[in-house]
Design an enzyme around this catalytic site. Structure first.
Site, mmCIF file in Angstrom:
data_model
loop_
_atom_site.group_PDB
_atom_site.id
_atom_site.type_symbol
_atom_site.label_atom_id
_atom_site.label_comp_id
_atom_site.label_asym_id
_atom_site.label_seq_id
_atom_site.Cartn_x
_atom_site.Cartn_y
_atom_site.Cartn_z
ATOM 1 N N ARG A 173 19.173 -12.501 41.513
ATOM 2 C CA ARG A 173 19.936 -12.796 40.287
ATOM 3 C C ARG A 173 21.319 -12.124 40.272
ATOM 4 O O ARG A 173 21.848 -11.799 39.204
ATOM 5 C CB ARG A 173 19.167 -12.364 39.020
ATOM 6 C CG ARG A 173 17.810 -12.973 38.856
ATOM 7 C CD ARG A 173 17.834 -14.479 38.628
ATOM 8 N NE ARG A 173 16.476 -14.946 38.565
ATOM 9 C CZ ARG A 173 15.793 -15.365 39.646
ATOM 10 N NH1 ARG A 173 16.364 -15.430 40.832
ATOM 11 N NH2 ARG A 173 14.547 -15.754 39.521
ATOM 12 N N SER A 222 14.656 -15.025 30.782
ATOM 13 C CA SER A 222 14.360 -13.607 31.013
ATOM 14 C C SER A 222 15.604 -12.761 30.760
ATOM 15 O O SER A 222 16.652 -13.011 31.336
ATOM 16 C CB SER A 222 13.893 -13.403 32.454
ATOM 17 O OG SER A 222 12.646 -14.046 32.626
ATOM 18 N N GLU A 292 19.528 -9.147 33.075
ATOM 19 C CA GLU A 292 19.889 -10.315 33.887
ATOM 20 C C GLU A 292 20.982 -11.083 33.145
ATOM 21 O O GLU A 292 21.935 -11.577 33.734
ATOM 22 C CB GLU A 292 18.633 -11.200 34.060
ATOM 23 C CG GLU A 292 18.916 -12.489 34.804
ATOM 24 C CD GLU A 292 17.655 -13.334 34.978
ATOM 25 O OE1 GLU A 292 16.562 -12.788 35.222
ATOM 26 O OE2 GLU A 292 17.770 -14.568 34.858
HETATM 27 C C1 LIG Z 1 14.289 -21.200 28.441
HETATM 28 C C2 LIG Z 1 15.056 -20.627 29.604
HETATM 29 C C3 LIG Z 1 14.451 -20.533 30.847
HETATM 30 C C4 LIG Z 1 15.142 -19.995 31.938
HETATM 31 N N1 LIG Z 1 14.517 -19.922 33.139
HETATM 32 C C5 LIG Z 1 15.186 -19.421 34.192
HETATM 33 C C6 LIG Z 1 14.551 -19.342 35.473
HETATM 34 O O1 LIG Z 1 13.418 -19.758 35.676
HETATM 35 N N2 LIG Z 1 15.241 -18.803 36.505
HETATM 36 C C7 LIG Z 1 16.517 -18.349 36.335
HETATM 37 O O2 LIG Z 1 17.106 -17.879 37.321
HETATM 38 N N3 LIG Z 1 17.142 -18.410 35.148
HETATM 39 C C8 LIG Z 1 16.506 -18.932 34.084
HETATM 40 N N4 LIG Z 1 17.135 -19.001 32.871
HETATM 41 C C9 LIG Z 1 18.496 -18.464 32.727
HETATM 42 C C10 LIG Z 1 19.629 -19.459 32.961
HETATM 43 O O3 LIG Z 1 19.205 -20.789 32.677
HETATM 44 C C11 LIG Z 1 20.156 -19.406 34.405
HETATM 45 O O4 LIG Z 1 20.675 -18.132 34.705
HETATM 46 C C12 LIG Z 1 21.234 -20.457 34.658
HETATM 47 O O5 LIG Z 1 21.550 -20.440 36.025
HETATM 48 C C13 LIG Z 1 22.515 -20.214 33.861
HETATM 49 O O6 LIG Z 1 23.325 -21.362 34.010
HETATM 50 P P1 LIG Z 1 24.384 -21.768 32.901
HETATM 51 O O7 LIG Z 1 25.112 -22.961 33.382
HETATM 52 O O8 LIG Z 1 23.741 -21.884 31.577
HETATM 53 O O9 LIG Z 1 25.332 -20.493 32.957
HETATM 54 P P2 LIG Z 1 26.028 -19.757 31.727
HETATM 55 O O10 LIG Z 1 24.996 -19.101 30.894
HETATM 56 O O11 LIG Z 1 26.986 -20.662 31.069
HETATM 57 O O12 LIG Z 1 26.805 -18.620 32.532
HETATM 58 C C14 LIG Z 1 26.082 -17.581 33.185
HETATM 59 C C15 LIG Z 1 27.076 -16.786 34.051
HETATM 60 O O13 LIG Z 1 27.550 -17.639 35.091
HETATM 61 C C16 LIG Z 1 28.980 -17.725 35.030
HETATM 62 N N5 LIG Z 1 29.360 -19.084 35.413
HETATM 63 C C17 LIG Z 1 28.977 -20.250 34.833
HETATM 64 N N6 LIG Z 1 29.521 -21.297 35.486
HETATM 65 C C18 LIG Z 1 30.257 -20.774 36.501
HETATM 66 C C19 LIG Z 1 31.075 -21.341 37.528
HETATM 67 N N7 LIG Z 1 31.245 -22.665 37.644
HETATM 68 N N8 LIG Z 1 31.680 -20.486 38.415
HETATM 69 C C20 LIG Z 1 31.520 -19.161 38.313
HETATM 70 N N9 LIG Z 1 30.782 -18.559 37.347
HETATM 71 C C21 LIG Z 1 30.152 -19.368 36.461
HETATM 72 C C22 LIG Z 1 29.326 -17.416 33.578
HETATM 73 O O14 LIG Z 1 30.667 -16.977 33.431
HETATM 74 C C23 LIG Z 1 28.313 -16.331 33.262
HETATM 75 O O15 LIG Z 1 28.737 -15.098 33.758
HETATM 76 C C24 LIG Z 1 16.473 -19.538 31.767
HETATM 77 C C25 LIG Z 1 17.098 -19.663 30.512
HETATM 78 C C26 LIG Z 1 16.410 -20.202 29.451
HETATM 79 C C27 LIG Z 1 17.098 -20.352 28.114
#
Ligand SMILES: Cc1cc2nc3c(=O)[nH]c(=O)nc-3n(C[C@H](O)[C@H](O)[C@H](O)COP(=O)(O)OP(=O)(O)OC[C@H]3O[C@@H](n4cnc5c(N)ncnc54)[C@H](O)[C@@H]3O)c2cc1C
Length: 301
Positions: A173, A222, A292
């Protein structure tokens, strides 16, 4: 919130001033972004970045599913990528090229539909490809960077770069790469397989997720990374914190590593609860839980 006047014709996307980030995060909390920019495409993103002052604070936003934005919001520009640069293209040799704004669920579905396996774990991750790259998102034994063959990034001047996995330090992560660059697409290397088997695996992983996680309630998944050799959820539960609440922020009864917004939580409630969990777990088990979730923005005074 107000739409900004286009006094600079070099960009064509949508710029909104003082956009509440609570509308764009899965926790449904967060103060306003000073400038919220949704580019039209890569060229337009490059044009917008190119005209930003050198010291403009930039925050890349995917689906906001791993972000805690504080209540006083964010200075500078939020770059909203969801649905922008979101094409998924089949390449040769079992590879696909995925835009950073594509949802993880779509990547999993399209890969399976084209007889490619290895991306099923992305099906239940409610984020974008860009967010998955930034977080090294993973589930059920799969991890984003295990299937990355290369990425395209963009820097704050709007210059585009081709990068290899070797250019990044990748851990559980956590991803560190060239400073001041963000992801615009990734080439994923998958394995030849069978559509039915891929779709069955997606179904079964989603069912496992539904059974163990409070899906449907506002959370960020998480909150804490698992410490080496243990599980954050186990420690939080053993500390007797399931159900514990501060304001509208509550530790889920279903999964102790999830914090739920029960309706009227503020980012300050959630952050205070995070600190409380860290303090109690450290006191009881001598384990320092690391978040995380990414915490950004300014506190309300
Ligand atoms: C119900 C639920 C279940 C989940 N299950 C999991 C799981 O099983 N495994 C897991 O790993 N995570 C899980 N997550 C967490 C989350 O979905 C992941 O971390 C996901 O990858 C975040 O993606 P996002 O597009 O929403 O990023 P955001 O939340 O929008 O951003 C997260 C970070 O990434 C950066 N970022 C976003 N886009 C870019 C880009 N294009 N370039 C550079 N940096 C960028 C942002 O600036 C920020 O620092 C879960 C979340 C929820 C709500």
């Amino acid at each position: 919130m107000m739409a900004a006047q286009k006094d600079n014709p070099c960009w064509q996307g949508e710029l909104v001033l003082n956009e509440p980030m609570a509308r764009h995060t899965s926790w449904r909390v967060g103060g306003p972004a000073q400038r919220f920019y949704r580019p039209l495409d890569l060229q337009d993103l490059s044009a917008y970045l190119g005209q930003c002052p050198e010291d403009e604070p930039l925050l890349w936003l995917g689906l906001g599913s791993n972000l805690l934005v504080r209540d006083a919001g964010l200075p500078g520009s939020v770059i909203a990528m969801q649905g922008v640069i979101a094409d998924i293209e089949l390449l040769e040799e079992n590879m696909i090229r995925v835009g950073a704004g594509a949802s993880c669920a779509r990547v999993a579905r399209i890969a399976a539909r084209h007889d490619l396996i290895g991306a099923e774990f992305l099906a239940g991750i409610p984020g974008t490809m860009g967010g998955a790259l930034a977080m090294n998102a993973g589930a059920f034994g799969g991890e984003t960077w295990n299937i990355v063959a290369g990425v395209t990034s963009i820097d704050r001047r709007g210059m585009v770069h081709q990068r290899l996995p070797e250019d990044y330090q990748i851990a559980y992560r956590q991803v560190q790469g060239p400073a001041g660059e963000w992801f615009v697409s990734a080439d994923l290397r998958l394995q030849p397989g069978d559509t039915d088997a891929g779709q069955q695996r997606i179904k079964s992983l989603l069912a496992q997720r539904n059974a163990s996680q409070p899906i449907g309630l506002p959370s960020c998944g998480s909150v804490f990374r698992n410490p080496p050799g243990d599980y954050a959820a186990r420690l939080i539960e053993a500390a007797g914190l399931k159900g514990f609440a501060i304001g509208g922020a509550q530790i889920s009864d279903k999964h102790a590593n999830f914090i739920i917004n029960t309706g009227d939580a503020t980012a300050a409630n959630i952050e205070e609860l995070i600190k409380h969990v860290q303090a109690v777990v450290e006191q009881q088990f001598d384990v320092c839980l690391q978040t995380e979730v990414h915490i950004v923005g300014e506190r309300k005074v």
